[in-house]
Scaffold this motif. Structure first.
Motif, PDB file in Angstrom:
ATOM      1  N   PRO A   9     -75.760 146.396 120.574  1.00 63.32           N
ATOM      2  CA  PRO A   9     -75.212 145.708 121.749  1.00 63.32           C
ATOM      3  C   PRO A   9     -74.858 144.252 121.457  1.00 63.32           C
ATOM      4  N   ARG A  10     -73.714 143.845 121.924  1.00 64.48           N
ATOM      5  CA  ARG A  10     -73.290 142.443 121.882  1.00 64.48           C
ATOM      6  C   ARG A  10     -72.666 142.154 123.239  1.00 64.48           C
ATOM      7  N   VAL A  11     -73.485 141.638 124.149  1.00 71.13           N
ATOM      8  CA  VAL A  11     -73.095 141.523 125.554  1.00 71.13           C
ATOM      9  C   VAL A  11     -73.147 140.070 126.001  1.00 71.13           C
ATOM     10  N   MET A  12     -72.128 139.656 126.748  1.00 68.12           N
ATOM     11  CA  MET A  12     -72.149 138.367 127.439  1.00 68.12           C
ATOM     12  C   MET A  12     -72.145 138.638 128.941  1.00 68.12           C
ATOM     13  N   LEU A  13     -73.025 137.949 129.663  1.00 66.09           N
ATOM     14  CA  LEU A  13     -73.127 138.117 131.108  1.00 66.09           C
ATOM     15  C   LEU A  13     -72.842 136.759 131.752  1.00 66.09           C
ATOM     16  N   LEU A  14     -71.723 136.679 132.460  1.00 66.75           N
ATOM     17  CA  LEU A  14     -71.265 135.413 133.018  1.00 66.75           C
ATOM     18  C   LEU A  14     -71.218 135.481 134.538  1.00 66.75           C
ATOM     19  N   GLY A  15     -71.189 134.313 135.179  1.00 68.88           N
ATOM     20  CA  GLY A  15     -71.084 134.276 136.622  1.00 68.88           C
ATOM     21  C   GLY A  15     -71.542 132.957 137.181  1.00 68.88           C
ATOM     22  N   PRO A  16     -71.275 132.713 138.473  1.00 67.31           N
ATOM     23  CA  PRO A  16     -71.674 131.457 139.114  1.00 67.31           C
ATOM     24  C   PRO A  16     -73.177 131.427 139.367  1.00 67.31           C
ATOM     25  N   PRO A  17     -73.732 130.293 139.769  1.00 64.69           N
ATOM     26  CA  PRO A  17     -75.167 130.222 140.076  1.00 64.69           C
ATOM     27  C   PRO A  17     -75.512 131.119 141.256  1.00 64.69           C
TER      28      PRO A  17
ATOM     29  N   ASP B   5     -81.046 135.416 113.382  1.00 64.68           N
ATOM     30  CA  ASP B   5     -82.428 135.882 113.237  1.00 64.68           C
ATOM     31  C   ASP B   5     -82.470 137.405 113.142  1.00 64.68           C
ATOM     32  N   ALA B   6     -83.522 137.906 112.530  1.00 64.62           N
ATOM     33  CA  ALA B   6     -83.618 139.345 112.240  1.00 64.62           C
ATOM     34  C   ALA B   6     -83.605 140.187 113.510  1.00 64.62           C
ATOM     35  N   ASP B   7     -84.270 139.718 114.594  1.00 63.56           N
ATOM     36  CA  ASP B   7     -84.329 140.544 115.791  1.00 63.56           C
ATOM     37  C   ASP B   7     -82.942 140.752 116.408  1.00 63.56           C
ATOM     38  N   CYS B   8     -82.119 139.702 116.401  1.00 62.37           N
ATOM     39  CA  CYS B   8     -80.762 139.843 116.934  1.00 62.37           C
ATOM     40  C   CYS B   8     -79.898 140.723 116.034  1.00 62.37           C
ATOM     41  N   SER B   9     -80.052 140.568 114.728  1.00 65.97           N
ATOM     42  CA  SER B   9     -79.260 141.373 113.791  1.00 65.97           C
ATOM     43  C   SER B   9     -79.580 142.850 113.910  1.00 65.97           C
ATOM     44  N   GLU B  10     -80.846 143.164 114.159  1.00 65.68           N
ATOM     45  CA  GLU B  10     -81.271 144.564 114.181  1.00 65.68           C
ATOM     46  C   GLU B  10     -81.149 145.207 115.559  1.00 65.68           C
ATOM     47  N   ARG B  11     -81.371 144.427 116.616  1.00 67.59           N
ATOM     48  CA  ARG B  11     -81.414 145.012 117.963  1.00 67.59           C
ATOM     49  C   ARG B  11     -80.214 144.671 118.824  1.00 67.59           C
ATOM     50  N   GLY B  12     -79.444 143.647 118.448  1.00 65.04           N
ATOM     51  CA  GLY B  12     -78.345 143.213 119.289  1.00 65.04           C
ATOM     52  C   GLY B  12     -78.790 142.155 120.280  1.00 65.04           C
ATOM     53  N   TRP B  13     -77.870 141.699 121.140  1.00 65.11           N
ATOM     54  CA  TRP B  13     -78.181 140.581 122.019  1.00 65.11           C
ATOM     55  C   TRP B  13     -77.430 140.655 123.336  1.00 65.11           C
ATOM     56  N   VAL B  14     -78.035 139.999 124.341  1.00 68.65           N
ATOM     57  CA  VAL B  14     -77.401 139.795 125.644  1.00 68.65           C
ATOM     58  C   VAL B  14     -77.431 138.293 125.912  1.00 68.65           C
ATOM     59  N   LEU B  15     -76.271 137.655 125.926  1.00 65.43           N
ATOM     60  CA  LEU B  15     -76.168 136.222 126.197  1.00 65.43           C
ATOM     61  C   LEU B  15     -75.969 136.018 127.697  1.00 65.43           C
ATOM     62  N   GLU B  16     -76.895 135.344 128.321  1.00 69.37           N
ATOM     63  CA  GLU B  16     -76.817 135.093 129.764  1.00 69.37           C
ATOM     64  C   GLU B  16     -76.225 133.713 130.035  1.00 69.37           C
ATOM     65  N   GLY B  17     -75.106 133.685 130.770  1.00 71.86           N
ATOM     66  CA  GLY B  17     -74.496 132.419 131.157  1.00 71.86           C
ATOM     67  C   GLY B  17     -73.860 131.650 130.022  1.00 71.86           C
ATOM     68  N   ILE B  18     -73.574 132.299 128.931  1.00 75.24           N
ATOM     69  CA  ILE B  18     -72.956 131.671 127.750  1.00 75.24           C
ATOM     70  C   ILE B  18     -71.774 132.536 127.313  1.00 75.24           C
ATOM     71  N   PRO B  19     -70.599 131.882 127.162  1.00 74.87           N
ATOM     72  CA  PRO B  19     -70.247 130.463 127.303  1.00 74.87           C
ATOM     73  C   PRO B  19     -69.980 130.094 128.753  1.00 74.87           C
ATOM     74  N   GLN B  20     -69.900 128.783 129.010  1.00 79.07           N
ATOM     75  CA  GLN B  20     -69.634 128.302 130.352  1.00 79.07           C
ATOM     76  C   GLN B  20     -68.199 127.821 130.539  1.00 79.07           C
ATOM     77  N   THR B  21     -67.496 127.532 129.442  1.00 79.34           N
ATOM     78  CA  THR B  21     -66.128 127.030 129.518  1.00 79.34           C
ATOM     79  C   THR B  21     -65.243 127.785 128.531  1.00 79.34           C
ATOM     80  N   ARG B  22     -63.933 127.705 128.758  1.00 76.63           N
ATOM     81  CA  ARG B  22     -62.999 128.352 127.840  1.00 76.63           C
ATOM     82  C   ARG B  22     -63.079 127.712 126.454  1.00 76.63           C
ATOM     83  N   LEU B  23     -63.289 126.390 126.399  1.00 75.30           N
ATOM     84  CA  LEU B  23     -63.405 125.720 125.104  1.00 75.30           C
ATOM     85  C   LEU B  23     -64.592 126.268 124.328  1.00 75.30           C
TER      86      LEU B  23
END
Length: 460
Positions: free
Chosen positions: A58-66, A118-136
């Motif tokens: 998994p390589r997931v980004m979760l975005l949204g307003p506060p 890090d090894a845990d992200c490489s092996e299990r994948g990741w969910v980024l919460e609220g990242i990125p915040q801008t187009r830049l």
């Protein structure tokens, strides 16, 4: 033509092999991992990466307003996917920097690259919460090789978000977020220790909300190929099930080669334009392509023009030469294509299937003859502006424009009726040739048709 101006082409056999074995996706995943981890021994690193077979983690980004529920959804997704949950708080815990300050894109990229290495992200994948915040920040992450497989954007009206913020409570021991109305913990022990977020204030929430509204269009465009927007003004279980179902679908890795079939007036050109706009595939309309080649004045173009001048059908062999030349270019090989206007009969379909450019998604846009006649024969063009109008769905804006509208000869009732008759004569043979095709009801608004086509385009 100068050699440097010639369009790059991929040999058809190679393109077919790369597509069949998902080589483009494999290269993208390997390159992303190389850029993020920057190993000292890249060859052994790639061998180990392939041996671990973790390219579909998994390589997931979760975005949204506060206050939209990002933290709760991200934590649940991480648990169900067994992926690592990462947010700004976890990234900044060892940094002397406040979350209230916008983090420079370069610093954010460095922090994320370190964490994802890090090894845990490489092996299990990741969910980024609220990242990125801008187009830049999004573009900087893409350039650094941080490329998600899925991006979920949760959204709701401002008044809903502000009301939620007023009822928001936090478990300071775990960081879990609850709400007085629709998400209260069943465990009384947890309920008793809930507090208002000490780092939250209405002014800060309004500032974050306004920033999200400014940036959401740019963020969406940066990730439009892997994006799903979820209406979060609903019960939490409905929101979460939508998010989970989306991130559990595999991305459509095969280079899309889409064929749109249907009678005149079924909307093939319109759907091709919508697909091209969203997915950056190359729109290949056969009629327009032939006219374009004829206008170039090449030997092939002069031959095509001779048939167009005499209003004779261009021979199948010549049409295929033109099509194969266009589909062999690098943009079609890498980005994929949408073909419409060809084939029109069994012989042409057979030639296409026997070529190196077989479609891997075929759609029949179905609509009655009466609707087709109404759509085509009632449309006209303004010769001054080039705008196209329709007597029913898009009438001319003034009497002056109405008087100068011009109807193309090919849109006359007699011509369209003849084309419809020819289509009906050939449609059964085309359906038998493309037995795995998807049938779409095209007698509805174009965006409803597009949603149906899109849902089947990205399916496994």
């Amino acid at each position: 033509m100068d050699e440097t101006e010639r369009p790059l082409r991929v040999p058809p056999q190679m393109s077919l092999y790369l597509d069949k074995h998902n080589i483009f996706q494999l290269l993208q995943s390997l390159l992303s991992s190389l850029v993020i981890d920057q190993p000292d021994d890249p060859i052994n690193y790639l061998i180990q990466l392939l041996q671990r077979s973790n390219l579909n983690i998994p390589r997931v980004m979760l975005l949204g307003p506060p206050s939209v529920g990002k933290h709760t959804v991200a934590k649940s997704l991480s648990a169900d996917l067994r992926a690592v949950h990462i947010n700004l708080d976890s990234l900044l815990q060892d940094q002397v920097i406040s979350r209230a300050v916008e983090i420079p894109a370069e610093l954010l990229v460095n922090l994320i690259q370190q964490r994802l290495g890090d090894a845990d992200c490489s092996e299990r994948g990741w969910v980024l919460e609220g990242i990125p915040q801008t187009r830049l920040q999004a573009l900087s992450l893409q350039q650094a090789g941080v490329i998600p497989h899925h991006v979920v954007v949760l959204d709701a009206p401002n008044e809903v978000l502000l009301e939620r913020d007023r009822g928001k409570m936090v478990d300071l021991e775990t960081g879990d977020v609850y709400h007085r109305i629709f998400m209260w913990p069943k465990d009384e022990t947890i309920a008793k220790r809930l507090k208002r977020d000490p780092k939250s204030s209405e002014a800060r929430r309004l500032s974050e909300l306004h920033r999200f509204r400014r940036e959401v269009t740019g963020l969406s465009s940066a990730y439009e190929h892997v994006l799903k927007v979820i209406d979060s003004d609903k019960p939490y279980p409905d929101i979460y099930l939508q998010a989970l179902a989306f991130v559990r679908t595999r991305r459509y890795h095969r280079t899309p080669r889409v064929l749109l079939l249907g009678p005149p007036g079924s909307g093939k050109s319109h759907q091709a334009a919508l697909l091209s706009q969203k997915y950056k595939m190359v729109d290949v309309g056969c009629g327009e392509l032939l006219r374009s080649v004829a206008a170039e004045g090449t030997v092939q173009g002069i031959e095509v023009q001779s048939y167009l001048d005499d209003d004779r059908p261009v021979p199948d062999s010549l049409v295929l030469q033109v099509l194969e030349e266009r589909l062999s270019r690098l943009d079609c090989s890498c980005r994929g294509w949408i073909l419409h206007g060809f084939p029109r009969d069994l012989q042409q379909a057979t030639c296409l299937q026997e070529s190196q450019y077989q479609p891997n998604r075929v759609f029949f846009l179905e609509v009655t003859d009466d609707v087709c006649l109404e759509r085509v024969t009632l449309r006209a063009t303004d010769p001054v502006t080039g705008e196209r109008y329709h007597a029913v769905t898009r009438p001319a804006p003034s009497a002056e424009v109405q008087e100068r509208l011009w109807t193309r000869p090919e849109d006359s009732r007699e011509t369209v009726t003849l084309k419809l008759s020819r289509y009906q004569e050939n449609v059964e043979a085309l359906q038998s040739m493309f037995s795995g095709a998807v049938y779409v009801n095209a007698d509805q608004d174009p965006y409803s048709v597009f949603e149906t086509v899109e849902s089947r385009l990205t399916a496994d």
